[in-house]
Design a protein around this motif. Sequence first.
Motif, mmCIF file in Angstrom:
data_model
loop_
_atom_site.group_PDB
_atom_site.id
_atom_site.type_symbol
_atom_site.label_atom_id
_atom_site.label_comp_id
_atom_site.label_asym_id
_atom_site.label_seq_id
_atom_site.Cartn_x
_atom_site.Cartn_y
_atom_site.Cartn_z
ATOM 1 N N LEU A 671 3.335 -11.083 -22.792
ATOM 2 C CA LEU A 671 3.040 -10.142 -21.919
ATOM 3 C C LEU A 671 4.062 -10.168 -21.185
ATOM 4 N N SER A 683 4.465 -1.242 -19.382
ATOM 5 C CA SER A 683 2.868 -1.935 -19.584
ATOM 6 C C SER A 683 2.059 -1.524 -20.855
ATOM 7 N N GLU A 684 1.696 -1.066 -20.365
ATOM 8 C CA GLU A 684 0.383 0.244 -21.076
ATOM 9 C C GLU A 684 1.102 -0.697 -22.728
ATOM 10 N N GLU A 685 2.332 0.040 -23.386
ATOM 11 C CA GLU A 685 2.592 -0.097 -24.577
ATOM 12 C C GLU A 685 2.706 -1.238 -25.388
ATOM 13 N N THR A 687 0.936 -4.336 -25.364
ATOM 14 C CA THR A 687 -0.540 -5.204 -25.557
ATOM 15 C C THR A 687 -0.380 -6.366 -25.663
ATOM 16 N N SER A 688 0.179 -7.467 -26.215
ATOM 17 C CA SER A 688 -0.275 -8.179 -26.938
ATOM 18 C C SER A 688 1.058 -8.935 -27.026
ATOM 19 N N TRP A 691 2.441 -7.903 -30.803
ATOM 20 C CA TRP A 691 2.520 -6.733 -31.126
ATOM 21 C C TRP A 691 4.429 -6.514 -29.439
ATOM 22 N N LYS A 751 2.303 1.947 -30.294
ATOM 23 C CA LYS A 751 0.977 0.930 -29.247
ATOM 24 C C LYS A 751 0.138 0.277 -30.636
#
Length: 753
Positions: A671, A683-685, A687-688, A691, A751
Amino acid sequence: MMNCCGLITVQKEPVPLQSIEVELEVKDHVATVVSTLKYQNKEDKPVEAVFVFPLPGDAAVCHFSAVIGQKEIVAEVKEKQEAREEYDDSLSSGQQAFLLEESEQSPDIFSMKVGGLAPGESASIRLEYVTELAVQADDGLRFCLPAVLNPRYQPQGSEGASVQVFSVPASLVPYTLCFCGRLFSPRPICKVESSCSLEPLQYLNTDQTQATVKLAAGHKFDRDVELVIYYKDAHQPTAVVEAGQTSAETGTLMGDPVVMVSLYPEFPQSVMSSVASCGEFVFLMDRSGSMGSSMNSKERHQTCIMSDRDTLLLLLKSLPMGCYFNIYSFGYNYEHIFPQSVEYNQKTMEEALKKVEEMEANLGGTEILKPLKHIYSQRCIPNQPQQLFVFIDGGVVNTKKVLCLVKKNSSCHSCFSFGIGEGASSALINGLAKEGGGHAQFITGTDRMQPKVIQSLRFALQPAVEDISVTWGLPKGVSVTVLSPPITSIFQGQRSLIYGQLTGQGAASTDATDGCVTVRCSLPGQPLEMKLVFSVRPAVDTGLTVHRLAACTLIRSLEMEDREQQHGGMKEKVVQLSVQSGVSSSFTAFIAVNKADGKVIQGPLVRRNIQLTVENKKNDNSVFFPKTNMVISASSLDVIGCKEATAPKQPPRDPLLQLVSLQKASGCWILDPDLAAALGKTSEEVTSEVWATILALIWLHGFKMDAKEEWELLAMKAASWLRAQNGRNLIHKFYLFTPQAVSRNFWMPIKAN
């Protein structure tokens, strides 16, 4: 980038070389090259013309002759000192003489002396050689006509004084080059690529197995002439049996039939799908001053050292967890990032990459022998086979010493070599790979370094092949003497050549009797066998090409053995074989004397050095071949009308390299706002880590499929990391977003749930 330069004497006198015509004939993977050099003495005094030039390092020079008026004088092969004395004696007595000799230090440099050209007289020199074409990682066959001779670095303390030589731009070289080639293959010729402009390929028959190729008009002397030939179904094993020379004695190499066997191993898919997870990877990088020059004329902002840094980034990201690595760089001296190889993990990778970013072309000359000795002196790591990657853009005087050292240590490592830019020594690059049981690549013209290097890394990561053996099955009364060195390494798709001398009463028989050769080896978990059945009946009208290539192979092996023994025990055998076969060696030379017309050349001869394209390598202080009077000092090179360009502003980093730089040693992407920016996401898209890794893989597959060979290994590592996170369902989802489902023009936001 400095202009490529030719050689000229201090007084800038005219030189007598007018033109060079080159005829190339390629039959399958063997090339025959005939060069005709035309001289004319336009001065009012007799001259001696001296021409120093490169040839392919594995070429077998087999003919040298001169035509004066209507008279052809064919040279003989003699012991080198004997040939030199005969040449000097002939000139002293007023006779014309011609001498061609190979350097004692490097087999890819020759010198030719044309002695006794009377005022106004012309001479036409014919030089012929045969050579094998190397198989590239993309299955192309590479032919190179060297036109650029880089200065060769001479280690401090070597004997010999330098000869002062001045340089001029390549465009002012006064002679012309005419090049044409004919291609013959049992399989269709798909295409021919080149670093030079070519006229369209002309097919000579409907099945496209014969073609002609020519240089386009306007070719300049600023690059080697490189052709890469692609055949359909290139990986077909073949065997050619060539009849012996009728005038040669039976029982000798030239008198008996010789077989040339070409094998292409094909590994089972189950083996090829696995990648080694161990090994010690040592990267040896050239940081001499010349590495600061541009990779090519079209991308002047991209220097060789910058490309090296990008390549090291991809290499380090592609290494498997559990391996060991180190990075050396060399110039006059050498440096290493770690005192000894370290285990590959996030900490050591980051430390190495930080040092890589600081690498500049600031270490001076090209002293490669010292770092090699240090590398070989290090303790071997148990169960971690060493893989050595060598990057170099020029050559060295002591090529044969370097190759001898590599061969001496070949049992404990494989060597993969890369020649960067025009004029890299083919003898050094190919020799490193051959003696080190690896693979050689050349990066020229607009080639990108990264895909070729990653292709070689794939070879290095192939499962280890062990217990290699070769057996022959021949008709009754026929036996074989193998002339090639033993096969020590086998890679998927890489050609293995074997030469053998067939003896016995049945060897020259016209009866169509079959024989076979079988190569056996062991792969992890299973044996592998390659068998080729062939007719022992000699082919008709094949000339002596195979015999000469076999003689050259045996000569190089004997010369190497002579250097290893260090007491000259093989010289007599080499001279005998060289004279018998008419193939050059480091102990012999071609000598021709014109005794026919009885004319005596009056007056002392004036020496004229022939101009040759030479790339000025700044800060290398390079010289070469003191023992053969073939010496160039880079410190004496004078560039006319050239100024170093002001360094341009650094261009933005390639998006692929930007993404790769953010990958962890384990294979995952973390991240990170930088990663989100590289992917065009927020950054919100992202998230791990799971991903983030999937998004990175989708981006690679969706937008960089044209560079797949560069990132495929690190993508495989990322996929393995995902599986370890119990991410099989995520892997399945990932493949839904490959280019088959997502177009390049539609970047689907994803997401986490």
